[in-house]
Each structure stands twice: as C-alpha cells, then as structure tokens.
Design a protein around this motif. Structure first.
Motif, PDB file in Angstrom:
ATOM      1  N   ILE A   1       2.843  87.344  41.466  1.00 60.84           N
ATOM      2  CA  ILE A   1       2.020  86.873  40.351  1.00 60.84           C
ATOM      3  C   ILE A   1       2.484  85.497  39.890  1.00 60.84           C
ATOM      4  N   GLU A   2       3.789  85.292  39.910  1.00 61.72           N
ATOM      5  CA  GLU A   2       4.287  83.955  39.559  1.00 61.72           C
ATOM      6  C   GLU A   2       3.731  82.903  40.500  1.00 61.72           C
ATOM      7  N   ILE A   3       3.673  83.249  41.780  1.00 59.23           N
ATOM      8  CA  ILE A   3       3.139  82.289  42.757  1.00 59.23           C
ATOM      9  C   ILE A   3       1.641  82.080  42.514  1.00 59.23           C
ATOM     10  N   CYS A   4       0.934  83.165  42.204  1.00 59.64           N
ATOM     11  CA  CYS A   4      -0.499  83.023  41.884  1.00 59.64           C
ATOM     12  C   CYS A   4      -0.691  82.141  40.657  1.00 59.64           C
ATOM     13  N   ARG A   5       0.156  82.334  39.659  1.00 64.51           N
ATOM     14  CA  ARG A   5       0.046  81.528  38.441  1.00 64.51           C
ATOM     15  C   ARG A   5       0.227  80.050  38.778  1.00 64.51           C
ATOM     16  N   ALA A   6       1.132  79.778  39.723  1.00 61.52           N
ATOM     17  CA  ALA A   6       1.349  78.384  40.100  1.00 61.52           C
ATOM     18  C   ALA A   6       0.200  77.852  40.952  1.00 61.52           C
ATOM     19  N   LEU A   7      -0.436  78.744  41.732  1.00 64.05           N
ATOM     20  CA  LEU A   7      -1.459  78.271  42.674  1.00 64.05           C
ATOM     21  C   LEU A   7      -2.850  78.176  42.071  1.00 64.05           C
ATOM     22  N   VAL A   8      -3.081  78.861  40.964  1.00 61.22           N
ATOM     23  CA  VAL A   8      -4.447  78.981  40.464  1.00 61.22           C
ATOM     24  C   VAL A   8      -5.046  77.623  40.091  1.00 61.22           C
ATOM     25  N   SER A   9      -4.188  76.677  39.763  1.00 62.93           N
ATOM     26  CA  SER A   9      -4.706  75.355  39.397  1.00 62.93           C
ATOM     27  C   SER A   9      -4.901  74.476  40.631  1.00 62.93           C
ATOM     28  N   ALA A  10      -4.736  75.047  41.814  1.00 58.60           N
ATOM     29  CA  ALA A  10      -4.859  74.288  43.064  1.00 58.60           C
ATOM     30  C   ALA A  10      -4.011  73.021  43.053  1.00 58.60           C
ATOM     31  N   PRO A  11      -2.690  73.194  42.935  1.00 62.98           N
ATOM     32  CA  PRO A  11      -1.804  72.019  42.885  1.00 62.98           C
ATOM     33  C   PRO A  11      -1.681  71.371  44.261  1.00 62.98           C
ATOM     34  N   LYS A  12      -1.156  70.149  44.270  1.00 60.44           N
ATOM     35  CA  LYS A  12      -0.895  69.498  45.552  1.00 60.44           C
ATOM     36  C   LYS A  12       0.476  69.889  46.051  1.00 60.44           C
ATOM     37  N   LEU A  13       1.377  70.181  45.088  1.00 57.86           N
ATOM     38  CA  LEU A  13       2.754  70.505  45.463  1.00 57.86           C
ATOM     39  C   LEU A  13       3.189  71.770  44.735  1.00 57.86           C
ATOM     40  N   LEU A  14       3.764  72.683  45.522  1.00 58.12           N
ATOM     41  CA  LEU A  14       4.260  73.927  44.937  1.00 58.12           C
ATOM     42  C   LEU A  14       5.775  73.952  45.076  1.00 58.12           C
ATOM     43  N   LEU A  15       6.468  74.179  43.956  1.00 50.40           N
ATOM     44  CA  LEU A  15       7.931  74.249  43.991  1.00 50.40           C
ATOM     45  C   LEU A  15       8.355  75.697  43.793  1.00 50.40           C
ATOM     46  N   LEU A  16       9.044  76.256  44.781  1.00 53.25           N
ATOM     47  CA  LEU A  16       9.471  77.658  44.688  1.00 53.25           C
ATOM     48  C   LEU A  16      10.988  77.710  44.551  1.00 53.25           C
ATOM     49  N   ASP A  17      11.467  78.250  43.438  1.00 50.61           N
ATOM     50  CA  ASP A  17      12.910  78.305  43.217  1.00 50.61           C
ATOM     51  C   ASP A  17      13.433  79.707  43.541  1.00 50.61           C
ATOM     52  N   GLU A  18      14.041  79.845  44.686  1.00 49.15           N
ATOM     53  CA  GLU A  18      14.581  81.125  45.159  1.00 49.15           C
ATOM     54  C   GLU A  18      13.628  82.289  45.000  1.00 49.15           C
ATOM     55  N   PRO A  19      12.502  82.240  45.705  1.00 47.53           N
ATOM     56  CA  PRO A  19      11.539  83.333  45.558  1.00 47.53           C
ATOM     57  C   PRO A  19      12.095  84.682  46.006  1.00 47.53           C
ATOM     58  N   SER A  20      13.119  84.705  46.842  1.00 45.68           N
ATOM     59  CA  SER A  20      13.609  86.000  47.333  1.00 45.68           C
ATOM     60  C   SER A  20      14.634  86.628  46.399  1.00 45.68           C
ATOM     61  N   ALA A  21      15.009  85.915  45.315  1.00 48.02           N
ATOM     62  CA  ALA A  21      16.062  86.444  44.439  1.00 48.02           C
ATOM     63  C   ALA A  21      15.683  87.822  43.909  1.00 48.02           C
ATOM     64  N   GLY A  22      16.614  88.759  44.004  1.00 46.60           N
ATOM     65  CA  GLY A  22      16.407  90.091  43.445  1.00 46.60           C
ATOM     66  C   GLY A  22      15.525  90.990  44.284  1.00 46.60           C
ATOM     67  N   MET A  23      15.255  90.593  45.538  1.00 47.48           N
ATOM     68  CA  MET A  23      14.391  91.441  46.361  1.00 47.48           C
ATOM     69  C   MET A  23      15.146  91.979  47.571  1.00 47.48           C
ATOM     70  N   THR A  24      14.629  93.088  48.108  1.00 46.95           N
ATOM     71  CA  THR A  24      15.258  93.662  49.300  1.00 46.95           C
ATOM     72  C   THR A  24      14.879  92.830  50.521  1.00 46.95           C
ATOM     73  N   HIS A  25      15.515  93.165  51.636  1.00 49.76           N
ATOM     74  CA  HIS A  25      15.271  92.438  52.870  1.00 49.76           C
ATOM     75  C   HIS A  25      13.791  92.532  53.275  1.00 49.76           C
ATOM     76  N   ASP A  26      13.248  93.760  53.212  1.00 45.62           N
ATOM     77  CA  ASP A  26      11.851  93.966  53.606  1.00 45.62           C
ATOM     78  C   ASP A  26      10.899  93.221  52.686  1.00 45.62           C
TER      79      ASP A  26
END
Ligand SMILES: Nc1ncnc2c1ncn2[C@@H]1O[C@H](COP(=O)(O)OP(=O)(O)OP(=O)(O)O)[C@@H](O)[C@H]1O
Ligand SMILES: [Mg+2]
Lengths: 258, 394
Positions: free
Chosen positions: A164-189
């Motif tokens: 949802i955080e990524i959707c919130r960032a994408l909904v405005s159709a940006p030219k550049l998306l900055l992702l800060d450790e998207p895998s933090a707190g998630m399992t391997h799968d």
C-alpha cells in the motif's frame, strides 16, 4: 531530453558533527532501477530525505528532470514528480486502504474549500474516479487487497502495508520512485513476492525510474541495472551488481576490515 | 445448528431502519423526561437507566444495528433525529429552564464540533475554546447595544471576530509542534479572561448586557404562540440553536468526508509524510483552526443573546476544558460522539446539583478513565465513508 533524470553534485549534509553525506555525486538515468547500498549509517536514508526536501543540504546541488530542486521543500519536490516510501512504514494505520492511497493522490484532486464542502456531486465524481484508480493500482499487487479498500490499514500484515505504501507513492504517477528498504521486516518469501511486484510495476509504467535502498543483496542483484555504494556519506564504488560485488573496497566497507 | 440458535440474541429481529427509528423515538422521550425531571432521585434513576441501556446496546449488538441504520438509511435517520429534537422542544413548550439547558447544550455542541475539527481531525488541541466562544458573546454584546446590525448578521460577525483574533495565534500555533501549541492556547485563554476583567469598556468583571435575537422583525423576547398557547421565549432560542447545530453538524460532516478531511487526518497522523505527498500542512492547520474558531464564535454570539448578560466568569479555562472533554469523551473525530458527550457534560451536572460543585473533578476522572480504558471514545469514529450508501463505499 537529457538521459539523466536525477543528479547529485557534491551533496553534503551534516548533523552537528556527523557528516551523514559528505560530497556525494550520483546520477540516476531515466527508466533505470538503481540500487543504493552501504553499511548502516552510511547516509542512504539521508540522501532520500535531502532529495525529498525533508532536509536542506549543507552544500551541493540536486538536479531533477533538468531543473535545480535543491532546498525546494517536500511539497514542491513531490509536485515535481518524486514519490517515496519510508524505511519504517509510515502509513496512517487508522485510515482505510483507500484513504492511504488517496493521500498520495492529493496533488491531483480538487482541494478547494468550496468544492469540498458544497459541490457534493463534483466530489462524488472525483471519489469514484479516485476509487477506480486506487483499486486498479492495488489490484496490480493483490486482488484480495483490492476487495478490501475500506478496511483499516492497521489490521494488515507487513507485506500488505508495504504494497500500500508503494501504491500511495505510485498513484500520482511520479517520474521517480524512491524505495527505502522495502524488504525490512518481511520474510524471505514475502521479499521475493515484493520483488516480483516491483518488477511488474516497472513493466506497467515504462518510463518510471526507481532508486532502491536494500540490505538484501539478492534483491539488489535481481532488480537493479546499476548500483552505487556509500560509506560514511561518500560514494566508494559504482557499476553493475557483479562489478561492485567484486570490488575489494566494497568488501572492506561491509566487513569493516582495513 | 444448535450453535446458530444460541448465537441469535433476539429471536425476532427488526430491520435496521425500524430499530433505528424506534431507538430515536426512545431517546427523544428519554430526553424529554430527563429535561423535565425535578427530583434528584428521578434524575439519578434516569442516568442509571441510560448507562444500562448504553451497556445493553453494546452487549446485544443493538448499537451495531443502529450503526447499520445510520449508514444505510442516513436520510431517514437524520430526518427522524431532527423531527425528535423539534418534538422535544414543542413538548417542553412553557418550561423556561429545561429549554435554556437544551439550547446551551446545543450551542456547546456547535463549539465542540469546531474543536473536534481542530483536535480530533487535525491534532491541534485548543484549550481556549471558551475564549473563542466568549469572543462571539462579547461581539454580540457590543454590536447589539451600540449598533443596528441585524442580529442574524451579528452571529456571523461573532464567528468572524473569533477567527480574526484566532489569526493572531496562527503563527505560534501552526509553527510550534504538539504540546507547545497547546500551551499557546492556554496562555491565550487566560489572557483573554484577564483582559476582559480589567477592560472597563467591556464591563470589567461585572460584564455586559446583550440585546436579544431578532429574526426578520420577530423579537426573541416574545414567546411564540402554538395553538393558542404562549410558549416560553426560550423556544425561539432552542429552535435557532437547533438550526445552528444541525447546520454545523452537516457542514462538519461534509468537511470530514472530503479530500480536505483526509488531508487533516494525514496531517494529524504524520506531518512529514503528508508534506512528502504534496499536502500543504500549513494550509490544513490554518483551515482547521479557523473553522473551529468560527463555529465557537457563532455559537458564543447566540449564547450571549440568549442569556442576555455575560461576564468574564462565563468563559474561563475550566469551560474550555469542558469543551475539550466533550471531544475526548465522545471520541476524537466522532461527530455523533461529540453530540452524546455534549449531552453528558452539559446536561447531567445542570440536573444533578450535587454534581455541580464537583463537575470539573468528575469530568477529569471520566476523561482519564476514558483515555485509559476506551481511548477511541464513547462512540468511536469509523473508517471514513465519503458518501453514505455510495458505490465507493465498501
Ligand atoms: N535527523 C538526524 N539527526 C542527527 N543525526 C542523523 C539524523 N539523520 C541521520 N543521522 C545520522 O546520519 C548518519 C546517516 O544516517 P542514515 O539514516 O542516512 O543512514 P542509512 O544509510 O540509511 O543507515 P541504515 O542502513 O541503518 O538505514 C547516521 O550516523 C545517523 O545517525
Ligand atoms: Mg536508512
């Protein structure tokens, strides 16, 4: 149109005595996925905070899409076409999925006082449009989530929140998306799933450029076209994943041996 | 099978709308009895009854059914609530004091709705609610005695002056974060009262007379006549206060259910992230602060005309605390919560004179208990639904 979308020139940011960024030069090309890596405290998040206008740099320039955006302020930077996620998830947990995604769409909706209070029909149309748009975006990540657009975000597991955080960032159709450790707190799968999601997003939005900060080297290897390695606020290496992984200086920085 | 039977608490279940309408009627009858109750024993009995009913409604799922009714049949339910309010006013007819209490409660509700936008939605605590209410009242005192401005316009002037004086606070309130802005409003509230006390033009500690309301030539000092019977002149004020409360409620509801309401929520929850998504944090705060002060000012202006005599003591820090406790008790951001809490905070102590002395203590304890055990308030705010029954709904 220049090939370079984002450019740092001698970017520096100090907090008291701490030089979080110490003369960083870096370029992000249009359409590429750039991996930003480095040991803890090397200034990765700070560089995002400086680009997005949360901090003003101590010195140096940030150029985006052909214009100088140094010290522009968070709102203006967003309007210029840069959206981000945060290292520690910063969703509004009491609000619904729909509300959270629409926060990212704020600059595109009518925020007039009269419109919002008095023009219920116009507002209804915007809400319906926004709903269709947000739902489609969320459905691209998870059909199940898209059926629960009015559920509060706080009840969702970490991977869904990241989406949802990524959707919130994408909904405005940006030219550049900055992702800060998207895998933090998630399992391997879960991490693997999210990587698929990010690649799918890139395929859907052809000209989107992404900068991703990650500690998971598997992620960096799989996603990125180009990598920049930071240590103590400086760039110590750059190139393809294979090139930086083989760089002895990078190994020293990570292992902390001299 | 057996389980299914066990899970059905009420064997014959009415559809939500019918249940809702019956509940509204029951509340109206209860409110009427409560306002008329004379003996302390009767009042206490009614309070206990209400607590039990509220508890029972939670346990049996009745409150959930009522929520569904409000959601799916908002038009009919809102209509029924307005009709019941009018019916209670008509039934009270000649009873001065209950009508005065009802009107006071409604005007406090208007101010509390404003505070709820500031505090509940935007996260800015305003401990000077009574001061802005007082600014409205003093505006109407000055304008009714010294000018010929039509009193309906004076209500607007009360809101406007409250907003203008509030604008003096905007820079410190918007620029400082969290507790500091609360301190700014406390200081302002105390300063306001002191200013009134030493200001001879505004009557000093003795206060000022306020002229009565007058709508298109109808002086509110006259009791309206219904079927040959002259009613209390407070019926006028009760009707106008109802109108004001309904208007404020509807407007605040629209604000909450709009992009602006979403922006206010976002600013409360995370200012930095809000700015990163293009939300103008300063505009949101200025909007919420001004909106709240306008409502408090308008309500205060009518309150002044209704009680016809105002003094600095009617607008103390304690009164501001009562307003904040309405917002907290009802639930942050919950408009119906504010309505329920206004009834509790304003009416109950008026009726139970034993409580009058200790009401601040009582409400402090109540608010603390609430924050500890039920921080979402008596009637928690739900997830925002932009349009009742609309497609972008669920
Ligand atoms: N607001 C701040 N005030 C003071 N020091 C700060 C602030 N933000 C960052 N720093 C310091 O700047 C340095 C770089 O921090 P930064 O968060 O950019 O590192 P990072 O590369 O993102 O690390 P991590 O991998 O742990 O997230 C650290 O020494 C940190 O303590
Ligand atoms: Mg970081």
């Amino acid at each position: 149109m220049s090939e370079v979308l984002l450019e740092f020139e001698g970017l520096a940011k100090s907090f008291g005595g701490v030089r979080a960024l110490d003369g960083l030069d870096m370029r992000v090309k249009r359409g590429e996925i750039l991996g930003l890596i480095g040991p803890n405290g090397s200034g990765k998040t700070t560089s995002f905070n400086v680009v997005t206008g949360i901090y003003t740099p101590t010195s140096g320039r940030v150029r985006f899409d052909g214009r100088d955006i140094t010290g522009l302020g968070a709102r203006k930077v967003y309007e210029a076409g840069i959206a981000r996620t945060f290292q520690r998830s910063r969703l509004c947990l009491d609000l619904s999925i729909f509300d959270n995604v629409m926060i990212g769409n704020h600059a595109r909706v009518n925020n007039g006082l009269w419109f919002n209070l008095m023009n219920r029909r116009g507002l209804r149309r915007e809400v319906e449009d926004g709903y269709a748009r947000a739902r489609e975006l969320v459905a691209g990540f998870s059909a199940d989530l898209a059926d629960r657009m009015f559920a509060p975000v706080g009840a969702l597991p970490m991977i869904e929140r990241r989406r949802i955080e990524i959707c919130r960032a994408l909904v405005s159709a940006p030219k550049l998306l900055l992702l800060d450790e998207p895998s933090a707190g998630m399992t391997h799968d879960e991490t693997a799933q999210l990587m698929d999601d990010i690649l799918a997003v890139r395929d859907r939005m052809g000209d989107l450029s992404i900068v991703i900060i990650e500690h998971e080297m598997g992620v960096i290897e799989r996603l990125t076209d180009h990598c920049v390695v930071l240590s103590y606020g400086r760039k110590i290496s750059e190139g393809s994943y294979a090139a930086i992984a083989a760089d002895p200086e990078v190994q020293t920085a990570y292992l902390g041996v001299d | 099978m057996k389980d299914d039977v066990m899970k059905t608490p009420i064997p014959v279940s009415l559809p939500p709308l019918a249940t809702g309408l019956i509940a509204v009627a029951a509340c109206a009858i209860f409110g009427w009895l409560f306002l008329l109750a004379e003996s302390e024993v009767a009042v206490l009995g009614l309070v206990l009854l209400a607590v039990l009913a509220g508890w029972g409604a939670q346990k049996t799922g009745l409150s959930a059914t009522l929520g569904t009714a409000m959601h799916q049949h908002s038009g009919a339910m809102n209509g029924a609530i307005v009709a019941s309010l009018l019916a209670v006013i008509a039934l009270l007819g000649t009873e001065h004091f209950p009508l005065l209490m009802l009107s006071t409660m409604l005007l406090y509700l208007v101010a509390a709705l404003g505070l709820n936008v500031q505090f509940g939605l935007t996260g800015m605590v305003n401990f000077a609610g009574a001061a802005f209410f007082g600014i409205g009242a003093y505006t109407s005192a000055v304008l009714t005695t010294h000018t010929a401005v039509p009193p309906l316009l004076i209500l607007l002037a009360g809101g406007l002056i409250a907003a203008l004086i509030g604008a003096l606070l905007i820079v410190p309130v918007v620029r400082t974060a969290g507790h500091y802005s609360a301190v700014v409003t406390i200081a302002f509230g105390v300063l306001f009262k002191t200013f009134l006390e030493v200001n001879e033009v505004l009557g000093g500690p003795q206060g000022l007379m306020v002229g009565s309301m007058n709508v298109f030539g109808w002086d509110f000092n006259n009791g309206p006549v219904l079927m040959g019977h002259e009613m209390s002149f407070y019926v006028n004020y009760a009707l106008l206060s109802s109108g004001l409360a309904i208007l404020a409620f509807a407007l605040t509801r629209r604000l909450e259910r709009s992009w602006l309401g979403l922006a206010l929520d976002s600013v409360r929850l995370d200012e930095t992230a809000s700015a990163c998504f293009g939300i103008n944090v300063v505009r949101a705060k200025v909007l919420a602060f001004t909106y709240g002060n306008i409502l408090a000012g308008i309500a205060g202006a009518l309150y002044g005309m209704m009680i016809s005599f105002i003094a600095p003591n009617s607008f103390t820090f304690s009164d501001s605390l009562l307003m904040v406790s309405i917002v907290l008790l009802g639930g942050l951001g919950s408009l119906w919560g504010s309505a329920l809490a206004a009834v509790i905070v304003v009416l109950v102590p008026e009726k139970l004179q034993i409580l009058q002395e200790y009401r601040f203590l009582l409400f402090s304890v109540l608010v603390i208990a609430m924050l500890l055990f039920r921080p979402q308030g008596l009637l928690p705010r739900g997830v925002r639904s932009y349009f009742p029954g609309g497609r972008a709904q669920r």
